[in-house]
Design an enzyme around this catalytic site. Structure first.
Site, PDB file in Angstrom:
ATOM      1  CB  CYS A   1      21.698 -17.050  10.098  1.00 36.19           C
ATOM      2  SG  CYS A   1      21.740 -18.619   9.198  1.00 36.19           S
TER       3      CYS A   1
ATOM      4  N   GLY B   1      16.592 -14.391   7.291  1.00 37.09           N
ATOM      5  CA  GLY B   1      16.321 -15.811   7.148  1.00 37.09           C
ATOM      6  C   GLY B   1      14.874 -16.135   7.437  1.00 37.09           C
TER       7      GLY B   1
ATOM      8  CG  ASN C   1      25.131 -14.500  10.064  1.00 35.17           C
ATOM      9  OD1 ASN C   1      24.870 -15.139   9.045  1.00 35.17           O
ATOM     10  ND2 ASN C   1      25.321 -13.204  10.047  1.00 35.17           N
ATOM     11  N   GLY C   2      27.051 -17.384   9.390  1.00 34.56           N
ATOM     12  CA  GLY C   2      28.264 -17.491   8.589  1.00 34.56           C
ATOM     13  C   GLY C   2      28.435 -18.890   8.046  1.00 34.56           C
TER      14      GLY C   2
ATOM     15  CE1 TYR D   1      17.836  -9.070  -1.801  1.00 33.84           C
ATOM     16  CE2 TYR D   1      18.939 -10.592  -0.315  1.00 33.84           C
ATOM     17  CZ  TYR D   1      17.830 -10.232  -1.051  1.00 33.84           C
ATOM     18  OH  TYR D   1      16.724 -11.032  -1.034  1.00 33.84           O
TER      19      TYR D   1
ATOM     20  CG  ASP E   1      19.295  -5.774  -4.372  1.00 28.44           C
ATOM     21  OD1 ASP E   1      19.959  -6.814  -4.501  1.00 28.44           O
ATOM     22  OD2 ASP E   1      18.062  -5.788  -4.216  1.00 28.44           O
TER      23      ASP E   1
END
Length: 501
Positions: A2, A28, A101-102, A257, A366
Site C-alpha cells: 500500500c 496499490g 502499509n504492511g 519492484y 525485475d
C-alpha cells in the site's frame, strides 16, 4: 502493498493528498481514501478503484481541513471489499483515523485480546483495523483529556510491545495532530519532509520520497525503525524512539519492484540500486556464459528497464525497446486473480516485430513471481519472430511466501517453488534462464547504505525476520490468499459495485 501519506499544513490539504496518491498509485490500485480534519470534525471519503475514480470535484470540496492522511491499497489478504478501504476510523478516544502499509503477523492473537481484554469490536478482516484499535486502547490508557506528545509516544511504545510484523503507519488524531511510526524492523518504508510557506513550516510523511518531491517538500530523512514522529495541528514537530530494541531490516523487494526509481528509501537510491542489479546480472552472464550469442537485450516495461539497460552496456550488446506498454492497464502483479492477470498481459504489452525477427533475444524482468506473465511474454517474443528467447531476472527465484505485506502468499502458485532453474526455464518455455544470485542482489542494494546490515529476503530464502512464522501460519495465509479466494472476492466486488450503481 500500500501507499500512505499524511500532511499538516497551513491551508487545505485535500488537493495535496490527492496528488500524493496519484504519485503513489503504483503501490496499490484496488482502493483509495482520504481523511481530513477541519477543527475537530473529520471528513472521510474512500472506495474501490484508482484515485481518479474514487474522488470527484464535489467530494474533494467536502474534504476540508489543514491536516489529513491518505491511502492507496492493494489487498494482501485477498479481499477487495470496499469495507476494507482505508483510512479506518474509530471514534474513541478523541476520534482516530489510520492508514497502514504492511501486514501484522499476530493478528489472530491481537483480535482475541481486543475482544476479551480491551473490549473492542473489530468489524472487518483487516489487520489495519486491528492495529488502529490496539493504538486506540493504548492511547486511552493514558486517561488524559489533554494529550501531550509524550502521551502519544507512550501509546506507540505499547503498540510495539503488542504488534508483530510489518507496519508503517500514519494516524490522525482529530483536532490534535498527525502521528507516523514504523515497526521495529523498518520493513516497509516511511519518510518525512518539510515545506516552508509564508505562514511557516508544513510537514508531510509518505511511503516514498517521490511524493514529497512532487509536492515541493524537502526530504528530511526516513522514519527510523521503532521511531515515531508527531506533528501538532499548529505545525510543531516532535520525534522519539519508542522501541527498546530495533533491528533494521528493510524489504529488499521494494528496490526490486515496488518503489519508483526516482525514490530514495532508507537513504538508498532505488534507481542506483537497479543499475547495480544490472551490473551484477551482466557479470554473472559473462562468468557462466562467456560465449553467449545474445543479439539484443529487451526490457519488460517498466520496472526492469534500468537494470536491463545497464546489463546491455556491460555485455556490449544492443539495447532495444521491443515492447510497447498500454499505460492505461494496471500492474499485473498486483491484480487480485490469476484470470485477470492472464487477460491483462496481451492488453498491456504489444511487441515490435522488427526488434525480434531473426534475433536471439534476452528478455529482462525485475523478477518472476507466478510466471504467468513471463510465459506469455516469451510466447509473444516467439510470435514476433525471435530465433531464440532467453530470460533473465534481476532478482533471485521467488520460492516462498511473503508475510509482510506483499502478495506472494501461496507457495504452490510461485513458479520457482520446488523447481530448479532449468525446470523454471522449461515451464516458461524459454531457451535459457538466468537468475540474479541473492548475494549479488543484497550487495547491489546494500551498497547504497552501509549502515543496513541485512534485508528482509524471506521470499527468496525462507528466513522471516520477526521469528514468529511457522508452517501452520503459512498454511493459514495460503488458505486466505490463494487465487481461487481472490477470484471469489473479485466476483463479490463486482456484485457490490453493480448494487451501488
Amino acid at each position: 502493498m500500500c501507499g500512505i501519506a499524511g500532511i499538516v499544513s497551513h491551508q487545505n490539504v485535500n488537493q495535496d493528498l490527492y496528488d500524493a496518491l496519484t504519485v503513489l498509485q503504483h503501490r496499490g490500485q484496488d482502493a483509495a481514501g482520504i481523511a481530513t480534519c477541519e477543527g475537530g470534525r473529520l471528513h472521510l471519503r474512500k472506495g474501490n478503484g484508482l484515485t481518479r475514480d474514487v474522488f470527484d470535484n464535489s467530494q474533494m470540496l467536502k474534504l476540508k481541513g489543514n491536516m489529513g492522511i491518505a491511502h492507496v491499497r492493494y489487498p494482501t489478504a485477498g479481499c477487495t471489499s470496499s469495507s476494507e478501504a482505508q483510512p479506518f476510523y474509530v471514534n474513541s478516544p478523541f476520534g482516530l483515523t489510520l492508514a497502514h502499509n504492511g501486514n501484522l503477523t499476530n493478528t489472530a492473537l491481537l483480535k482475541q485480546q481486543l475482544f476479551v481484554e480491551d473490549q473492542r469490536h473489530i468489524n472487518t478482516d483487516s489487520d489495519s483495523e486491528v492495529l488502529l484499535n490496539i493504538f486506540a486502547h493504548e492511547l486511552q490508557s493514558s486517561g488524559k483529556l489533554n494529550l501531550t506528545p509524550d502521551d502519544i509516544f507512550q501509546a506507540v511504545t505499547g503498540v510495539h510491545k503488542r504488534c508483530r510484523g510489518a507496519y508503517s503507519v500514519t494516524i490522525m488524531i482529530a483536532g490534535v495532530g498527525i502521528l507516523a511510526f514504523r515497526d521495529v524492523h523498518g520493513i516497509r518504508p516511511l519518510v518525512y519532509g518539510e515545506r516552508v510557506s509564508d505562514h511557516g513550516s508544513e510537514f508531510m510523511v509518505a511511503s516514498e520520497s517521490v511524493a514529497l518531491d512532487v509536492l515541493g517538500y524537502k526530504l528530511i530523512r526516513d522514519v527510523a525503525p521503532g521511531e515515531a514522529i508527531f506533528i501538532e495541528a499548529n505545525g510543531t514537530l516532535h520525534t522519539k524512539q519508542c522501541a527498546e530494541v530495533v533491528d533494521h531490516c528493510p524489504c529488499i523487494f521494494e528496490f526490486v519492484y515496488f518503489a519508483r526509481p526516482d525514490s530514495i528509501i532508507d537513504n538508498i537510491s532505488v534507481y542506483k540500486a537497479r543499475l547495480r542489479m544490472g551490473d551484477k546480472l551482466a557479470q554473472k552472464i559473462l562468468r557462466i556464459w562467456p560465449d553467449h550469442d545474445i543479439d539484443v537485450v529487451i526490457p519488460i516495461p517498466d520496472t526492469s528497464r534500468t537494470a536491463a539497460q545497464q546489463l546491455a552496456t556491460v555485455l556490449g550488446v544492443k539495447f532495444s525497446e521491443g515492447f510497447i506498454k498500454n499505460r492505461y492497464i494496471g500492474r499485473t502483479f498486483i491484480m487480485p486473480g490469476q484470470q485477470l492477470r492472464k487477460k491483462s498481459v496481451r492488453q498491456k504489452l504489444n511487441a515490435i516485430d522488427l526488434e525480434f525477427r531473426n534475433k536471439n533475444v534476452l528478455l529482462v524482468d525485475d523478477s518472476i513471481v507466478r510466471g504467468t506473465t513471463s510465459e506469455q511474454i516469451i510466447q509473444m517474443a516467439r510470435d514476433a519472430g525471435a530465433k531464440k528467447v532467453y530470460f533473465a531476472s534481476a532478482a533471485p527465484p521467488v520460492r516462498f511466501p511473503n508475510v509482510y505485506g506483499i502478495d506472494m502468499p501461496a507457495a504452490h502458485e510461485l513458479i520457482a517453488h520446488n523447481r530448479n532453474e532449468d525446470e523454471v526455464c522449461a515451464a516458461l518455455g524459454a531457451d535459457r534462464m538466468i537468475y540474479q544470485d541473492l548475494e549479488d542482489l543484497i550487495a547491489a542494494v546494500g551498497k547504497g547504505n552501509k549502515n543496513i546490515k541485512h534485508f528482509d529476503t524471506s521470499c527468496f530464502d525462507h528466513k522471516y525476520i520477526t521469528g514468529d512464522i511457522d508452517a501452520a501460519y503459512l498454511e493459514q495465509i495460503e488458505a486466505l490468499r490463494n487465487d481461487s479466494v481472490k477470484s471469489r472476492n473479485q466476483e463479490q466486488l463486482i456484485l457490490e459495485m453493480q448494487c451501488t450503481e
